[in-house]
Each structure stands twice: as C-alpha cells, then as structure tokens.
Design an enzyme around this catalytic site. Sequence first.
Site, PDB file in Angstrom:
ATOM      1  N   GLY A  10      22.102   4.274  10.174  1.00 41.37           N
ATOM      2  CA  GLY A  10      21.031   5.199   9.820  1.00 41.37           C
ATOM      3  C   GLY A  10      19.680   4.511   9.814  1.00 41.37           C
ATOM      4  O   GLY A  10      19.551   3.313  10.091  1.00 41.37           O
ATOM      5  N   PHE A  11      18.667   5.269   9.490  1.00 46.91           N
ATOM      6  CA  PHE A  11      17.295   4.767   9.458  1.00 46.91           C
ATOM      7  C   PHE A  11      17.140   3.560   8.540  1.00 46.91           C
ATOM      8  O   PHE A  11      16.799   2.450   8.980  1.00 46.91           O
ATOM      9  CB  PHE A  11      16.371   5.928   9.068  1.00 46.91           C
ATOM     10  N   ILE A  12      17.437   3.716   7.268  1.00 42.54           N
ATOM     11  CA  ILE A  12      17.281   2.607   6.324  1.00 42.54           C
ATOM     12  C   ILE A  12      18.340   1.541   6.568  1.00 42.54           C
ATOM     13  O   ILE A  12      18.053   0.341   6.546  1.00 42.54           O
ATOM     14  CB  ILE A  12      17.347   3.126   4.870  1.00 42.54           C
ATOM     15  N   ASP A  31      29.966   3.272   9.924  1.00 39.13           N
ATOM     16  CA  ASP A  31      29.174   4.496  10.058  1.00 39.13           C
ATOM     17  C   ASP A  31      29.940   5.485  10.925  1.00 39.13           C
ATOM     18  O   ASP A  31      30.522   5.100  11.946  1.00 39.13           O
ATOM     19  CB  ASP A  31      27.817   4.180  10.696  1.00 39.13           C
ATOM     20  N   LEU A  76      25.048   2.980   1.600  1.00 39.00           N
ATOM     21  CA  LEU A  76      23.974   3.880   1.993  1.00 39.00           C
ATOM     22  C   LEU A  76      24.491   5.161   2.635  1.00 39.00           C
ATOM     23  O   LEU A  76      23.727   6.109   2.823  1.00 39.00           O
ATOM     24  CB  LEU A  76      23.021   3.182   2.977  1.00 39.00           C
ATOM     25  N   THR A  95      31.297  14.408   1.047  1.00 37.84           N
ATOM     26  CA  THR A  95      30.872  13.090   1.498  1.00 37.84           C
ATOM     27  C   THR A  95      30.229  12.304   0.370  1.00 37.84           C
ATOM     28  O   THR A  95      30.558  11.128   0.137  1.00 37.84           O
ATOM     29  CB  THR A  95      29.877  13.227   2.671  1.00 37.84           C
ATOM     30  N   ALA A 117      22.826   3.179  -3.092  1.00 39.31           N
ATOM     31  CA  ALA A 117      21.547   3.816  -2.785  1.00 39.31           C
ATOM     32  C   ALA A 117      21.570   5.248  -3.301  1.00 39.31           C
ATOM     33  O   ALA A 117      22.361   6.077  -2.848  1.00 39.31           O
ATOM     34  CB  ALA A 117      21.294   3.800  -1.283  1.00 39.31           C
ATOM     35  N   TYR A 149      22.665  18.264  -3.438  1.00 39.92           N
ATOM     36  CA  TYR A 149      22.461  16.842  -3.163  1.00 39.92           C
ATOM     37  C   TYR A 149      22.083  16.109  -4.448  1.00 39.92           C
ATOM     38  O   TYR A 149      22.626  15.047  -4.763  1.00 39.92           O
ATOM     39  CB  TYR A 149      21.381  16.667  -2.099  1.00 39.92           C
ATOM     40  N   LYS A 153      24.413  13.182  -6.113  1.00 40.94           N
ATOM     41  CA  LYS A 153      23.932  11.806  -6.285  1.00 40.94           C
ATOM     42  C   LYS A 153      23.896  11.423  -7.764  1.00 40.94           C
ATOM     43  O   LYS A 153      24.098  10.259  -8.119  1.00 40.94           O
ATOM     44  CB  LYS A 153      22.559  11.625  -5.652  1.00 40.94           C
TER      45      LYS A 153
END
Length: 331
Positions: A10-12, A31, A76, A95, A117, A149, A153
């Site tokens: 992913g991005f981060i 991933d 992440l 997920t 994260a 979400y 989290k």
Amino acid sequence: MKTVITGGAGFIGSHLTEYLLKAGDSVTVLDDLSTGSLENLKESWDHAAFTFLEGSILDREAVRQVVSGSDRVFHLAAAVGVHLIVDHPLESLRTNIHGTEVVLDACLEAGADLLLASTSEIYGKNTSDRLSEDADRILGSPLKSRWTYAAAKGIDEAFAHAYWREYGLQVSIVRLFNTVGPRQTGRYGMVVPNLVGQALRGEPLTVHGDGQQTRCFSYVGDVIPAIVRIAEEPATRGLAVNLGGLQEISIIELAERTIKLLSSTSEITLVPYDQAYGTGYEDMRRRVPDNSLAGRLVHFKPTTTVDTIILRVAKAMLSTAPGEVHAGAIR
C-alpha cells in the site's frame, strides 16, 4: 532485524518497506493486493533482503508462517478509504477486526513485537481544539456505514491493548491523521490525490459538503521515521500515539491552494454528501491532532507544509502518468 509488514504494497506500507530496507532490515511484505499495488514496491523488488508474499491477513496459516521467526511486525493491512468502507461495510469489518486478531495471535506465538497502525477516525465527531490520545470518541449510529471503520479500528486497538496487558505481547499503536504523499491514490476517496489529479487534468475540483470542514495533513516522509521510532521505543508499549500534521486547513482552501500552486484552469464544484456517498453519510467538521506525546517519546516534529505536499503529490502523478495530465502544470 527480520521485519514483516502486512499491507506493505500500500501507499504507507511501501514507503515503510523502503525505509527499513535502507536501515538494514530484511523485510517480508504480506499483501492481498486488494488496494495495494506491486508498482508501489518497484524500488524494493530487487533488494536482496526483500520478500513479497501475496496473501490475506484473514488466512490464519499464511500469516502464521510469514510471522514465524520474525522480530517484529508492522500491521498496516486494512480496508481503508471512505468509498470502500461505505460500499463494502461487511468485508471491511471482517478484514479490520478478524484480520487483526489473526496477526495478534501470530505475533504472540512467534514472540514478535507488533506496531499496529490505527487512525484518527477513531475519534469520530469529536471536534475538540486538539485531540489528545485520551480524548473521548464520539461516533454516529452503528447502523451508518460511515462509522464502521472507526468502530473496527477502535476494537483493533482494544484487542492490541488486551494482548499487551494479559499476555505481555509487546504492542505499540500509532493513530495516523490524514497521511499524504506520492503513491497515494484518489481511487478510494483520498482527498489530496483526488484534488491534485483533477487540477492536473483541468477537471472541476469536487469538494464535498460546504468545504469548511478542516483537517491536518501529514507528509509520509515525516511520518515513516516516527512510526519506526515508536516501534523501537519501549516506553510506547501499550500506548496509542498520535501522528499528524500541524497545519489546519479547510478542504475548500485546500482546493483553492491546489489550483493556484498547479496553475490549473479548474474550478471548484461543491458536491452534497448524499450525492457523493449515499443517504445518511456523516462527516466531522474538524480534526486536529495533539502531537505532544509523540514529541516527548520520539521527538516527532512534522515539518512538511501543505503546499509542499501538494507539489510533491503532483510531481509524482506527472512522473507516473504524463499522458493523462498537463505536463506544464507545475511551475
């Protein structure tokens, strides 16, 4: 050090992968490529200490095998992005909750440290001046997918803290506030790459609601070193630590600055929330982090301005898709 990164494509995650490889770690990325991309890992792909495995954090045996023998795990992997959460709430819940429990179990069995994260989303609609780590969570109805979400989290954090308290698992948590930079895509509703992409293409910049909602955007290059320092700092065990930007800006001002910096001919279009996300969507008017804990523990001090973030995101877009944007957009 042997490190595993879930969601490393992913991005981060891809930026973290590069950072740790340069620091001398051997890095294994797990991933499922649902939102990540192998293109993000092209700078790491040929590194002798890099390994990529395609798989889901919901696959307990796959996670167990990947984590076995590792020293630490950066977790992440998650279902992220407003559009994905709103359109697929059940998949996102599974997920983000079950996947995290699988990773926690694997780390406990392997004796690996864990960096989880998390997100500023867990604060919900709390619009306090600056949100500290012990600020109240103010969430909307659990029947509105906008908050699934944030709820998931929050449960992730509670799980991680319980594993630290009851089992002694070495866990640290970071709450990321609107992290932005090259490789982030607007595909799932990320505001900065969306606005930059629209400006570069000469399209109207779509701003949701009245545009007066404010955020603090942090640059991935400021955040990644802080994430690693938090993972390595014993004083962060069992804690959640904010990592966010310092410059509060409204979304309408962000759009205006994007047009000016990129010399774009685009105009701004206000789009009602229900038109963008469906009936019943809720947003928060303000979200500003208190970074003082991160400053005390790991000397976190973000320095990258919003203007610089916009220009760096635009430069990255121009380099990867020059035929789709105006090549002369950046002065």
